[in-house]
Write an enzyme that holds these catalytic residues in place. Structure first.
Site, short mmCIF file in Angstrom:
data_model
loop_
_atom_site.label_atom_id
_atom_site.label_comp_id
_atom_site.label_asym_id
_atom_site.label_seq_id
_atom_site.Cartn_x
_atom_site.Cartn_y
_atom_site.Cartn_z
N THR A 199 0.88 -1.17 0.00
CA THR A 199 0.00 0.00 0.00
C THR A 199 0.91 1.21 0.00
O THR A 199 2.04 1.13 0.46
CB THR A 199 -0.82 0.01 1.32
OG1 THR A 199 -1.60 -1.17 1.40
CG2 THR A 199 -1.72 1.22 1.46
N ARG A 227 -13.01 -8.68 -1.20
CA ARG A 227 -12.36 -8.33 0.07
C ARG A 227 -11.97 -6.84 0.05
O ARG A 227 -11.39 -6.35 -0.90
CB ARG A 227 -11.12 -9.20 0.27
CG ARG A 227 -10.32 -8.91 1.56
CD ARG A 227 -9.16 -7.99 1.32
NE ARG A 227 -8.29 -7.85 2.50
CZ ARG A 227 -7.32 -6.95 2.60
NH1 ARG A 227 -7.07 -6.11 1.62
NH2 ARG A 227 -6.59 -6.88 3.70
N GLY A 229 -9.90 -3.95 2.33
CA GLY A 229 -8.98 -3.77 3.45
C GLY A 229 -9.25 -2.49 4.21
O GLY A 229 -10.36 -1.94 4.18
N ASP A 230 -8.22 -2.02 4.88
CA ASP A 230 -8.35 -0.80 5.70
C ASP A 230 -8.21 0.49 4.89
O ASP A 230 -8.70 1.54 5.31
CB ASP A 230 -7.29 -0.81 6.80
CG ASP A 230 -5.87 -0.86 6.22
OD1 ASP A 230 -5.66 -1.56 5.19
OD2 ASP A 230 -4.98 -0.21 6.77
N THR A 250 0.17 1.00 6.33
CA THR A 250 0.37 -0.06 5.35
C THR A 250 0.45 -1.37 6.13
O THR A 250 0.74 -1.37 7.32
CB THR A 250 1.67 0.14 4.55
OG1 THR A 250 2.78 0.16 5.46
CG2 THR A 250 1.65 1.45 3.77
N GLY A 251 0.21 -2.48 5.45
CA GLY A 251 0.26 -3.76 6.15
C GLY A 251 -1.11 -4.39 6.27
O GLY A 251 -2.05 -3.98 5.56
N GLY A 253 -4.55 -5.07 6.63
CA GLY A 253 -5.69 -4.18 6.83
C GLY A 253 -6.68 -4.68 7.85
O GLY A 253 -7.30 -3.90 8.58
N1 GLY Z 1 -3.36 -2.27 4.04
C1 GLY Z 1 -3.83 -2.71 2.81
C2 GLY Z 1 -4.78 -3.83 2.87
O1 GLY Z 1 -4.82 -4.57 3.82
O2 GLY Z 1 -5.54 -3.97 1.93
#
Ligand code: GLY
Length: 351
Positions: A199, A227, A229-230, A250-251, A253
């Site tokens: 990300t 799906r 994410g965050d 990042t990482g 989510g």
């Molecule tokens: N941080 C990005 C995701 O999990 O999609």
């Protein structure tokens, strides 16, 4: 008052904090000191974004133009296979992108989730904020909104990401009818990116003391279609309070979705923690809350990584991850653009 009239009126008045009702926070804890912008903070894959955004802000550019312009360079770059055009696809081989923006002065935000066929989701997220009464559009509706605004629809899967996806598909199971090809450079890339949440996040404080943030991603590689994410979720993958600071992540989510991590970082900064301490404190919270056995190493530590980036109104920055990140984060300010070290809770370890 009709919505259109209301918008016109608030625009004419300026949406300054003096017009907002009291929030119950004492002024001293709401205002984290004099602004010292421009300052830009970007995740480790965003040197080019940091340079672009800082230059724009130093030339008097608008804060959202600066940071979205920065991440657009990364979205457009097929060499970064975690964002935008050329991002890794879902399990069907389709690229689905997530992004959001948040604007401090108006405390407004926009996002798109699981959007297909549009290479610059951060720009679309901004349009959701500025040209609709909504905050989040998903899937087909997000694509139609983007196309209505003139974004071309295109295939975002490059030859490189198609080959990595094919390698993933062929090696997923020995119970199906797909036969794996030879071990090659795509096998190597698959080993590196099999569980990737790559990300880019960028936040900035401009010379007027206004903050904004953007996060954009192709999300978890080979995810289940749909799906999210965050990154497109306000408070999870990014958050801004113009009186306090901005944060992004990042990482993994899912960890931020269940902890509202970026909202919490900004709240910790409001309480007086430095950006770095606030990021570390949220890493500790995620570790404390991480109870599911399939997400833990034998020693109880998370088997995933999450990294955070934060800037406060005084222009101080910080970054931290649960595990020692493989690279630092980028800061751009009066001293130029440079990579700074991230804080962390644990050394990276193999299990
Ligand atoms: N941080 C990005 C995701 O999990 O999609």
């Amino acid at each position: 008052m009709k919505r259109r009239e209301f918008l016109k009126k608030t625009a004419a008045l300026g949406i300054g904090s003096a017009l907002l009702p009291a929030t119950g926070f004492p002024e001293s804890s709401r205002d984290q000191g004099a602004a010292k912008g421009p300052v830009v903070i970007v995740s480790g894959n965003g040197e080019v974004a940091a340079r672009h955004a800082l230059k724009q802000l130093q030339q008097g550019g608008e804060v959202l133009d600066a940071i979205i312009g920065g991440v657009t360079l990364v979205e457009d770059n097929p060499e970064d296979i975690t964002v935008g055009y050329g991002g890794l696809p879902n399990e069907d081989g389709v690229v689905q992108l997530d992004a959001a923006v948040m604007h401090g002065p108006t405390h407004n935000a926009g996002g798109v989730a699981a959007i297909e066929g549009i290479r610059n989701p951060a720009k679309v997220a901004r349009l959701v904020m500025e040209r609709s009464d909504h905050v989040l559009l998903v899937g087909e509706g997000a694509k139609r909104f983007a196309k209505a605004h003139g974004f071309p629809e295109e295939n975002l899967l490059t030859d490189k990401t198609r080959k990595i996806w094919l390698k993933w598909k062929e090696t997923l199971s020995d119970q199906d009818k797909w036969f794996p090809g030879p071990d090659d450079e795509y096998s190597e890339l698959l080993r590196e990116y099999r569980h990737n949440y790559g990300t880019i996040h960028c936040s900035a404080l401009d010379a007027n003391g206004d903050l904004a943030a953007v996060t954009t991603t192709s999300g978890l590689s080979f995810k289940i279609p749909g799906r999210v994410g965050d990154s497109p979720i306000i408070g999870a993958g990014l958050y801004v309070d113009n009186a306090v600071g901005a944060a992004g992540s990042t990482g993994r989510g899912e960890a931020n979705l269940t902890n509202l991590s970026c909202f919490m970082i900004v709240e910790f900064m409001r309480m007086g923690k430095s950006p770095q301490e606030a990021c570390l404190e949220v890493c500790r919270r995620i570790v404390d809350h991480n109870r599911l056995p399939h997400l833990r190493h034998k020693d109880g530590r998370p088997n995933f990584g999450v990294n955070f980036y934060a800037v406060n109104r005084a222009g101080e920055t910080g970054g931290a991850g649960i595990y020692r990140p493989s690279r630092g984060y980028w800061v751009g300010d009066a001293k130029g653009v440079r990579e700074l070290e991230m804080g962390y809770l644990f050394e990276r370890r193999e299990e």
